[in-house]
Design a protein around this motif. Sequence first.
Motif, PDB file in Angstrom:
ATOM      1  N   ALA A 175      -7.492   0.273  -3.888  1.00  0.00           N
ATOM      2  CA  ALA A 175      -6.140  -0.102  -4.312  1.00  0.00           C
ATOM      3  C   ALA A 175      -5.766   0.629  -5.593  1.00  0.00           C
ATOM      4  O   ALA A 175      -4.642   1.123  -5.734  1.00  0.00           O
ATOM      5  N   ARG A 176      -6.721   0.726  -6.524  1.00  0.00           N
ATOM      6  CA  ARG A 176      -6.462   1.434  -7.788  1.00  0.00           C
ATOM      7  C   ARG A 176      -6.251   2.934  -7.551  1.00  0.00           C
ATOM      8  O   ARG A 176      -5.337   3.532  -8.130  1.00  0.00           O
ATOM      9  N   VAL A 177      -7.085   3.519  -6.707  1.00  0.00           N
ATOM     10  CA  VAL A 177      -6.961   4.950  -6.400  1.00  0.00           C
ATOM     11  C   VAL A 177      -5.600   5.253  -5.778  1.00  0.00           C
ATOM     12  O   VAL A 177      -4.982   6.293  -6.064  1.00  0.00           O
ATOM     13  N   LEU A 178      -5.105   4.329  -4.973  1.00  0.00           N
ATOM     14  CA  LEU A 178      -3.810   4.513  -4.305  1.00  0.00           C
ATOM     15  C   LEU A 178      -2.633   4.109  -5.192  1.00  0.00           C
ATOM     16  O   LEU A 178      -1.477   4.251  -4.794  1.00  0.00           O
ATOM     17  N   GLY A 179      -2.932   3.611  -6.395  1.00  0.00           N
ATOM     18  CA  GLY A 179      -1.871   3.229  -7.327  1.00  0.00           C
ATOM     19  C   GLY A 179      -1.125   1.980  -6.918  1.00  0.00           C
ATOM     20  O   GLY A 179       0.053   1.811  -7.264  1.00  0.00           O
ATOM     21  N   LEU A 180      -1.800   1.089  -6.194  1.00  0.00           N
ATOM     22  CA  LEU A 180      -1.168  -0.140  -5.733  1.00  0.00           C
ATOM     23  C   LEU A 180      -1.610  -1.333  -6.580  1.00  0.00           C
ATOM     24  O   LEU A 180      -2.785  -1.448  -6.924  1.00  0.00           O
ATOM     25  N   LYS A 181      -0.677  -2.205  -6.880  1.00  0.00           N
ATOM     26  CA  LYS A 181      -0.987  -3.410  -7.654  1.00  0.00           C
ATOM     27  C   LYS A 181      -0.646  -4.642  -6.834  1.00  0.00           C
ATOM     28  O   LYS A 181       0.412  -4.715  -6.203  1.00  0.00           O
ATOM     29  N   GLY A 182      -1.556  -5.594  -6.840  1.00  0.00           N
ATOM     30  CA  GLY A 182      -1.332  -6.824  -6.093  1.00  0.00           C
ATOM     31  C   GLY A 182      -2.644  -7.519  -5.810  1.00  0.00           C
ATOM     32  O   GLY A 182      -3.675  -7.204  -6.399  1.00  0.00           O
ATOM     33  N   GLU A 183      -2.611  -8.470  -4.888  1.00  0.00           N
ATOM     34  CA  GLU A 183      -3.819  -9.217  -4.532  1.00  0.00           C
ATOM     35  C   GLU A 183      -4.475  -8.576  -3.318  1.00  0.00           C
ATOM     36  O   GLU A 183      -3.839  -8.397  -2.279  1.00  0.00           O
ATOM     37  N   VAL A 184      -5.756  -8.236  -3.463  1.00  0.00           N
ATOM     38  CA  VAL A 184      -6.508  -7.576  -2.405  1.00  0.00           C
ATOM     39  C   VAL A 184      -7.223  -8.619  -1.542  1.00  0.00           C
ATOM     40  O   VAL A 184      -7.802  -9.573  -2.050  1.00  0.00           O
ATOM     41  N   PHE A 185      -7.175  -8.417  -0.238  1.00  0.00           N
ATOM     42  CA  PHE A 185      -7.884  -9.266   0.713  1.00  0.00           C
ATOM     43  C   PHE A 185      -8.711  -8.377   1.636  1.00  0.00           C
ATOM     44  O   PHE A 185      -8.240  -7.327   2.054  1.00  0.00           O
ATOM     45  N   THR A 226      -2.481   3.463   4.307  1.00  0.00           N
ATOM     46  CA  THR A 226      -1.918   4.095   3.100  1.00  0.00           C
ATOM     47  C   THR A 226      -2.753   5.293   2.683  1.00  0.00           C
ATOM     48  O   THR A 226      -2.220   6.343   2.315  1.00  0.00           O
ATOM     49  N   TRP A 227      -4.077   5.157   2.744  1.00  0.00           N
ATOM     50  CA  TRP A 227      -4.975   6.276   2.438  1.00  0.00           C
ATOM     51  C   TRP A 227      -4.721   7.430   3.405  1.00  0.00           C
ATOM     52  O   TRP A 227      -4.617   8.592   2.990  1.00  0.00           O
ATOM     53  N   ASN A 228      -4.631   7.137   4.690  1.00  0.00           N
ATOM     54  CA  ASN A 228      -4.415   8.178   5.693  1.00  0.00           C
ATOM     55  C   ASN A 228      -3.071   8.868   5.506  1.00  0.00           C
ATOM     56  O   ASN A 228      -2.953  10.090   5.662  1.00  0.00           O
ATOM     57  N   ASN A 229      -2.048   8.092   5.152  1.00  0.00           N
ATOM     58  CA  ASN A 229      -0.729   8.680   4.909  1.00  0.00           C
ATOM     59  C   ASN A 229      -0.775   9.697   3.773  1.00  0.00           C
ATOM     60  O   ASN A 229      -0.084  10.715   3.803  1.00  0.00           O
ATOM     61  N   LYS A 230      -1.616   9.400   2.778  1.00  0.00           N
ATOM     62  CA  LYS A 230      -1.676  10.254   1.591  1.00  0.00           C
ATOM     63  C   LYS A 230      -2.597  11.459   1.761  1.00  0.00           C
ATOM     64  O   LYS A 230      -2.276  12.567   1.326  1.00  0.00           O
ATOM     65  N   TYR A 231      -3.747  11.256   2.394  1.00  0.00           N
ATOM     66  CA  TYR A 231      -4.763  12.314   2.463  1.00  0.00           C
ATOM     67  C   TYR A 231      -4.988  12.860   3.881  1.00  0.00           C
ATOM     68  O   TYR A 231      -5.729  13.836   4.047  1.00  0.00           O
ATOM     69  N   HIS A 232      -4.398  12.240   4.889  1.00  0.00           N
ATOM     70  CA  HIS A 232      -4.560  12.658   6.285  1.00  0.00           C
ATOM     71  C   HIS A 232      -6.032  12.702   6.683  1.00  0.00           C
ATOM     72  O   HIS A 232      -6.483  13.617   7.386  1.00  0.00           O
ATOM     73  N   LEU A 233      -6.766  11.692   6.208  1.00  0.00           N
ATOM     74  CA  LEU A 233      -8.192  11.582   6.478  1.00  0.00           C
ATOM     75  C   LEU A 233      -8.535  10.127   6.794  1.00  0.00           C
ATOM     76  O   LEU A 233      -7.810   9.214   6.397  1.00  0.00           O
ATOM     77  N   PRO A 234      -9.645   9.916   7.490  1.00  0.00           N
ATOM     78  CA  PRO A 234     -10.110   8.539   7.681  1.00  0.00           C
ATOM     79  C   PRO A 234     -10.610   7.977   6.357  1.00  0.00           C
ATOM     80  O   PRO A 234     -10.699   8.718   5.360  1.00  0.00           O
ATOM     81  N   PHE A 235     -10.935   6.682   6.338  1.00  0.00           N
ATOM     82  CA  PHE A 235     -11.507   6.113   5.123  1.00  0.00           C
ATOM     83  C   PHE A 235     -12.815   5.405   5.462  1.00  0.00           C
ATOM     84  O   PHE A 235     -12.890   4.646   6.432  1.00  0.00           O
ATOM     85  N   VAL A 236     -13.828   5.658   4.639  1.00  0.00           N
ATOM     86  CA  VAL A 236     -15.154   5.061   4.824  1.00  0.00           C
ATOM     87  C   VAL A 236     -15.275   3.854   3.896  1.00  0.00           C
ATOM     88  O   VAL A 236     -15.404   4.002   2.683  1.00  0.00           O
TER      89      VAL A 236
END
Length: 219
Positions: free
Chosen positions: A101-111, A133-143
Amino acid sequence: MVFGKIDYINLLPFHVFLKKSSLPSAFKRSCEHQKNVPAVINHKLRKRKVDAAFISSIESKRKNITPLNVGIVAQKNVKSVIIKEGVSKKDPASATSNMLARVLGLKGEVFIGDRALKLYLQDPDAYIDLGQTWNNKYHLPFVFARFCVNQHQRFYKKLSKKFVQQPIKIPNYILSKYARERGILEKDIKEYLKLISYTIARKEQKALFIFLKKAHQLQ
């Protein structure tokens, strides 16, 4: 040998794989005894109270741990790692998702996990899917997690390799049990598991490198 178990739906195929395997019953029982949320399993692996587990990606970079090319991966959307925009609040069960969430610059409650999946399915417009959101930004999967080992490496390498090589069918009685316990429909569990993969190949390695580098810059 002691394996640390995270009892989330995203690892249900692995747990079914273990259940069906010819491994000693003592090993299978030990998995149940060490069952907990990701943050606790991270700590147990670090303290060598378990000798292998799927742990948060952010923790897998530690020098005394050997990561394997198996993990919990979302190619695009994931539904079970979400944020509700507003006042920042971490999910105490996770390390990677809070940092994501921090890397993506998002603020809020994480679940995260099954609770997050249930919340998202009830009201998808109320949450942001961090995998998407990660995929939209980097066009990659997320581990989100990696299979890591600190003892009995040969055994766990063979076990994890066998897991990703064979398709796992979830028996109906297990699907029904999880649906009742988690309050999530069987069809939604099946659809959710289609979003999850377990092999960490070239694209996943690249995504992991980018994430860990950006996380390090924030620490």
